[in-house]
Design a protein around this motif. Structure first.
Motif, PDB file in Angstrom:
ATOM      1  N   ASP A   9      -3.757  -1.302  -5.355  1.00 50.77           N
ATOM      2  CA  ASP A   9      -2.375  -0.869  -5.569  1.00 50.77           C
ATOM      3  C   ASP A   9      -2.315   0.529  -6.161  1.00 50.77           C
TER       4      ASP A   9
ATOM      5  N   GLU B  98       5.563   0.094  -7.191  1.00 51.14           N
ATOM      6  CA  GLU B  98       5.887  -0.518  -5.905  1.00 51.14           C
ATOM      7  C   GLU B  98       7.348  -0.933  -5.986  1.00 51.14           C
TER       8      GLU B  98
ATOM      9  N   TRP C 226       2.474   8.073  -7.803  1.00 49.49           N
ATOM     10  CA  TRP C 226       2.458   7.424  -6.471  1.00 49.49           C
ATOM     11  C   TRP C 226       3.613   6.449  -6.366  1.00 49.49           C
TER      12      TRP C 226
ATOM     13  N   PHE D 197       4.763   3.250  -3.745  1.00 53.04           N
ATOM     14  CA  PHE D 197       4.653   2.366  -2.577  1.00 53.04           C
ATOM     15  C   PHE D 197       6.064   1.861  -2.292  1.00 53.04           C
TER      16      PHE D 197
ATOM     17  N   ASP E 173       8.463  -0.420   0.034  1.00 51.01           N
ATOM     18  CA  ASP E 173       8.458  -1.520   1.015  1.00 51.01           C
ATOM     19  C   ASP E 173       9.577  -1.356   2.039  1.00 51.01           C
TER      20      ASP E 173
ATOM     21  N   VAL F  71       3.595   6.082  -0.043  1.00 45.62           N
ATOM     22  CA  VAL F  71       3.035   5.249   1.027  1.00 45.62           C
ATOM     23  C   VAL F  71       4.055   4.153   1.337  1.00 45.62           C
TER      24      VAL F  71
ATOM     25  N   ARG G 256       5.093   0.501   2.813  1.00 41.66           N
ATOM     26  CA  ARG G 256       4.431  -0.793   2.992  1.00 41.66           C
ATOM     27  C   ARG G 256       5.300  -1.673   3.876  1.00 41.66           C
TER      28      ARG G 256
ATOM     29  N   ASN H 282       1.057   0.999   4.955  1.00 40.03           N
ATOM     30  CA  ASN H 282       0.109  -0.069   4.634  1.00 40.03           C
ATOM     31  C   ASN H 282       0.756  -1.384   5.099  1.00 40.03           C
TER      32      ASN H 282
END
Ligand code: SF4
Ligand code: SF4
Length: 330
Positions: free
Chosen positions: A21, A170, A189, A191, A193, A244, A246, A276
């Motif tokens: 992660d 995230e 960072w 992430f 979704d 990134v 997801r 991802n």
């Protein structure tokens, strides 16, 4: 001048030594509460905002101590036995402040999922873990939805960022833009979704049974996608760090070629180029029993390798780096 008072918040877990992660070895902080409530969620104990009883009937001796201890009358038992099987009224429990059921349970059959914690208490744990990360590690806020507790997320991120700790989050995107804004300078960072590109206002499907005992379950997730896509575009544009996307891959919901192409087109439109793909798994099945929630996607098949390879090549054809599951460079 006095010190600024830092927020307190609710979490349900801290896990050290995660390798998937964010870069390096990381400590994951699981925030309580999510506004999306996806049917496949592997952390159903993170959905409600308040701490809640988690009940494991196989450990229960049915001595009834918790029934007597609960002054709210939230625990009932089905007919047919001394105490039969216990049922917790989740609405009443959400307003509880004593959690006496767990305090009296000697067998460990009932425990409370989630607790309140201060930034300094949390930071002390993070700082303890820090020596084990090695180079390049840090923390990742996950959940639940970290930005559903925006002040707490902000104060924690700033506290860690100011201490030169690498920070990742995230997010499901289903919060107001203001919930992100103040925190962005303290994040390395993100992430983000993406569940589906299906443009309907609610992510409805026909295949799921109604659950008369559960919440009014509208489909695979609880919300519309317009706010999610708007936040994704804006973060991609305004956030200078690493982002990134997801994609939890749920057969029959978002794994068709049309949705994958739309997802790829959207990612390209943001100017970012990494996704991802996280294939459905059933590792959270037991937690649905503990929380008394219905696991709607329990019979769904896990995507096979051929299908995953095909999806990866679809993303690659758009110039997007696609990582499947834990096979990531981070
Ligand atoms: S959490 Fe509180 S309200 Fe719920 S069963 Fe336990 S003591 Fe009763
Ligand atoms: S106190 Fe614990 S062991 Fe006893 S009935 Fe309640 S959950 Fe079961």
């Amino acid at each position: 001048m006095g010190q600024t008072k830092l927020a307190r918040g609710h979490i349900f877990d801290i896990q050290g030594f995660s390798l998937h992660d964010g870069p390096g070895c990381r400590s994951l902080i699981f925030f309580k509460g999510c506004t999306l409530e996806c049917a496949w969620c592997s952390n159903p104990e993170g959905i409600s905002f308040a701490p809640e009883p988690l009940y494991l009937d196989s450990k229960c001796t049915l001595d009834g101590l918790c029934v007597d201890a609960c002054s709210h009358g939230a625990i009932t038992c089905s007919p047919g036995g001394a105490y039969g099987r216990l049922t917790f009224d989740r609405e009443i429990c959400a307003r509880c402040s004593t959690y006496s059921c767990a305090k009296v349970c000697c067998s460990g059959a009932v425990r409370i999922g989630g607790y309140e914690i201060s930034i300094e208490e949390l930071y002390a744990t993070i700082n303890r873990d820090r020596q084990f990360w090695g180079a390049g590690g840090g923390i990742t806020l996950t959940g639940g939805e970290p930005f559903a507790q925006p002040e707490f997320a902000h104060d924690l991120l700033k506290r860690c960022f100011d201490a030169y700790i690498h920070t990742a989050v995230e997010t499901c995107g289903n919060v107001r833009w203001e919930n992100y804004e103040k925190s962005l300078p303290y994040i390395d960072w993100i992430f983000f979704d993406l569940k589906t590109m299906n443009g309907s206002e609610k992510l409805q499907t026909d295949g799921l049974p109604a659950d008369p005992t559960g919440p009014p379950f509208p489909g695979f997730t609880r919300s519309s996608i317009s706010q999610i896509l708007s936040n994704a575009s804006r973060i991609a544009n305004e956030f200078p760090g690493h982002m990134v996307f997801r994609l939890p891959l749920i057969p029959g919901f978002n794994d068709d070629a049309g949705n994958i192409h739309e997802t790829a087109r959207f990612i390209r439109s943001t100017g970012r180029n990494e996704v991802n793909v996280l294939p459905l798994h059933h590792l959270g099945r037991e937690k649905y029993r503990l929380t008394g929630k219905t696991y709607y996607t329990g019979d769904f098949k896990i995507p096979g390798k051929d299908h995953l390879d095909e999806i990866a090549s679809q993303f690659t054809s758009y110039g997007i780096h696609c990582y499947i599951g834990s096979e990531t460079p981070f």
